[in-house]
Design a protein around this motif. Structure first.
Motif, short mmCIF file in Angstrom:
data_model
loop_
_atom_site.label_atom_id
_atom_site.label_comp_id
_atom_site.label_asym_id
_atom_site.label_seq_id
_atom_site.Cartn_x
_atom_site.Cartn_y
_atom_site.Cartn_z
N ILE A 178 -14.29 19.47 53.16
CA ILE A 178 -14.41 20.84 53.52
C ILE A 178 -12.52 20.89 53.67
O ILE A 178 -11.66 19.81 53.01
CB ILE A 178 -14.16 20.34 55.12
CG1 ILE A 178 -14.91 19.96 56.43
CG2 ILE A 178 -13.52 21.86 56.31
CD1 ILE A 178 -16.34 20.90 55.97
N ASP A 179 -12.73 22.62 52.82
CA ASP A 179 -11.24 22.75 51.50
C ASP A 179 -10.44 22.70 52.49
O ASP A 179 -10.74 22.66 53.60
CB ASP A 179 -12.04 24.27 51.00
CG ASP A 179 -11.43 25.22 51.53
OD1 ASP A 179 -10.14 24.93 52.84
OD2 ASP A 179 -12.96 26.17 52.39
N GLU A 180 -9.39 22.63 52.22
CA GLU A 180 -7.99 22.14 52.85
C GLU A 180 -7.49 23.66 53.39
O GLU A 180 -7.27 23.64 54.91
CB GLU A 180 -6.57 22.15 51.54
CG GLU A 180 -6.90 20.14 50.73
CD GLU A 180 -6.46 19.64 51.30
OE1 GLU A 180 -6.29 19.66 52.98
OE2 GLU A 180 -7.94 18.63 51.59
N GLY A 181 -7.85 24.45 53.14
CA GLY A 181 -7.87 25.82 54.39
C GLY A 181 -8.31 26.41 54.65
O GLY A 181 -7.76 26.13 56.08
N LYS A 182 -9.27 25.67 55.31
CA LYS A 182 -10.32 25.24 56.51
C LYS A 182 -9.63 24.27 57.46
O LYS A 182 -9.53 24.79 58.68
CB LYS A 182 -11.64 24.75 56.55
CG LYS A 182 -12.80 26.56 56.16
CD LYS A 182 -14.14 26.31 56.09
CE LYS A 182 -14.56 27.65 55.89
NZ LYS A 182 -15.41 28.08 56.18
N LYS A 183 -8.99 23.26 56.95
CA LYS A 183 -8.93 21.89 57.57
C LYS A 183 -8.02 22.07 58.33
O LYS A 183 -7.20 22.62 59.58
CB LYS A 183 -8.90 20.97 56.71
CG LYS A 183 -9.73 19.67 55.58
CD LYS A 183 -9.57 19.32 55.03
CE LYS A 183 -11.33 18.37 54.13
NZ LYS A 183 -10.42 17.36 53.89
N GLU A 184 -6.81 22.98 57.52
CA GLU A 184 -5.17 23.17 58.26
C GLU A 184 -5.57 24.13 59.64
O GLU A 184 -5.21 23.94 60.42
CB GLU A 184 -4.25 24.25 57.34
CG GLU A 184 -4.56 23.59 56.02
CD GLU A 184 -3.47 23.68 55.25
OE1 GLU A 184 -2.75 24.86 55.25
OE2 GLU A 184 -2.71 23.26 54.37
N LYS A 185 -6.91 25.61 59.65
CA LYS A 185 -7.03 26.46 60.36
C LYS A 185 -7.98 25.14 61.97
O LYS A 185 -7.32 25.26 62.61
CB LYS A 185 -8.03 27.24 59.97
CG LYS A 185 -7.04 27.89 59.09
CD LYS A 185 -8.31 29.40 58.74
CE LYS A 185 -7.47 30.42 57.67
NZ LYS A 185 -8.31 30.94 56.94
N LEU A 186 -8.42 24.40 61.05
CA LEU A 186 -9.36 23.40 62.49
C LEU A 186 -7.98 22.29 62.88
O LEU A 186 -8.50 23.14 64.12
CB LEU A 186 -10.02 22.42 61.41
CG LEU A 186 -11.15 22.51 62.34
CD1 LEU A 186 -12.35 22.99 63.18
CD2 LEU A 186 -12.51 21.29 61.46
N ILE A 187 -7.24 22.22 61.98
CA ILE A 187 -5.84 20.99 62.48
C ILE A 187 -5.74 21.84 63.53
O ILE A 187 -5.59 21.86 65.29
CB ILE A 187 -5.63 20.81 62.27
CG1 ILE A 187 -6.03 19.45 61.54
CG2 ILE A 187 -4.34 19.93 62.60
CD1 ILE A 187 -5.13 18.95 59.53
N ASP A 188 -5.52 24.06 63.68
CA ASP A 188 -4.40 24.27 64.21
C ASP A 188 -5.28 24.66 65.58
O ASP A 188 -4.86 24.58 66.71
CB ASP A 188 -3.99 25.43 63.83
CG ASP A 188 -2.87 24.82 62.43
OD1 ASP A 188 -1.69 23.95 62.98
OD2 ASP A 188 -2.41 26.22 61.75
N PHE A 189 -6.11 24.62 65.84
CA PHE A 189 -7.27 24.91 66.26
C PHE A 189 -7.42 24.04 66.81
O PHE A 189 -7.77 24.69 68.69
CB PHE A 189 -8.78 25.28 65.95
CG PHE A 189 -9.40 26.16 67.05
CD1 PHE A 189 -9.56 27.43 66.99
CD2 PHE A 189 -10.59 25.05 67.22
CE1 PHE A 189 -10.91 28.01 68.68
CE2 PHE A 189 -11.50 25.55 68.59
CZ PHE A 189 -11.29 26.76 68.78
N ILE A 190 -7.84 22.34 66.66
CA ILE A 190 -8.23 22.19 67.63
C ILE A 190 -7.26 20.85 68.97
O ILE A 190 -7.16 20.31 69.95
CB ILE A 190 -8.62 20.76 67.11
CG1 ILE A 190 -8.38 20.19 65.99
CG2 ILE A 190 -10.21 20.86 66.83
CD1 ILE A 190 -9.01 18.72 65.51
#
Length: 212
Positions: A178-190
């Motif tokens: 998963i690309d880094e941008g999505k990872k950051e958004k996903l981390i903030d979300f979870i």
């Protein structure tokens, strides 16, 4: 009316400090083999099982739960070990509560590995993440449009490949594409999402409170 005697086994899903604010009970550490038989010596009316040990000690036995039910003790389970045992024994009288119980009882998950974690025995602080919680949060991320379902499937495949004591979001993301941008958004979300095992643990206590 006499006050019912309630014994609750909890730990990393919901701390005793948090739990005692919801329900007055005799709180004990995560359940293991023989603890139901010990609890029966104190003549409880209700036993709630949330957390239990899986691999470091023998897990709570089916026979001891059945024995307690046959003695007229109400047994309620949810969250972690309680959800697993309730899904196996609901036809014999154990009451299951919550999302994790429903996942087990519907056959969506089957293994104790789905709820197993490692935690600090002194503080109850978890060192790893339960697969059922990872799965729940990634499904919510799909609903919110943060990742697509193919990405969710990849992340879950990675999570399943990691031995449960090492199953952390850091290790999951490190081994995914998963690309880094999505990872950051996903981390903030979870981070903002409630832990589903904690949510279920609270539901178990509220259910028992209504039985009083």
């Amino acid at each position: 009316m006499d006050e019912k005697k309630i014994i609750i086994f909890t730990g990393p899903s919901l701390s005793i400090e948090e739990a005692s604010k919801i329900l007055k009970a005799d709180y004990r550490e995560p359940i293991q083999r023989g603890d139901i038989l010990k609890a029966m010596q104190d003549s409880p009316d209700i036993i709630g099982i949330i957390d239990g040990v899986f691999h470091q000690s023998p897990a709570v036995g089916h026979k001891e739960i059945i024995e307690a039910i046959n003695k007229g003790i109400t047994i309620v389970g949810g969250g972690s070990m309680g959800a697993l045992r309730a899904s196996e024994l609901d036809s014999l009288g154990m009451k299951g509560i919550g999302y994790v119980y429903n996942e087990y009882s519907s056959g969506n998950i089957e293994s104790d590995d789905d709820v197993a974690i490692v935690f600090d025995s002194a503080t109850g602080e978890p060192f790893s993440e339960a697969l059922v919680n990872v799965d729940y949060k990634f499904k919510e991320a799909v609903k919110s449009g943060i990742i697509n379902d193919d990405e969710r499937k990849e992340l879950i495949s990675v999570a399943k490949s990691i031995y449960y004591p090492k199953r952390t979001y850091y290790n999951i993301f490190k081994n995914s594409s998963i690309d880094e941008g999505k990872k950051e958004k996903l981390i903030d979300f979870i981070v903002e999402l409630v832990d589903v095992k904690k949510q279920d643990a609270i539901a178990v206590l509220k259910y028992i409170k209504d039985l009083k």
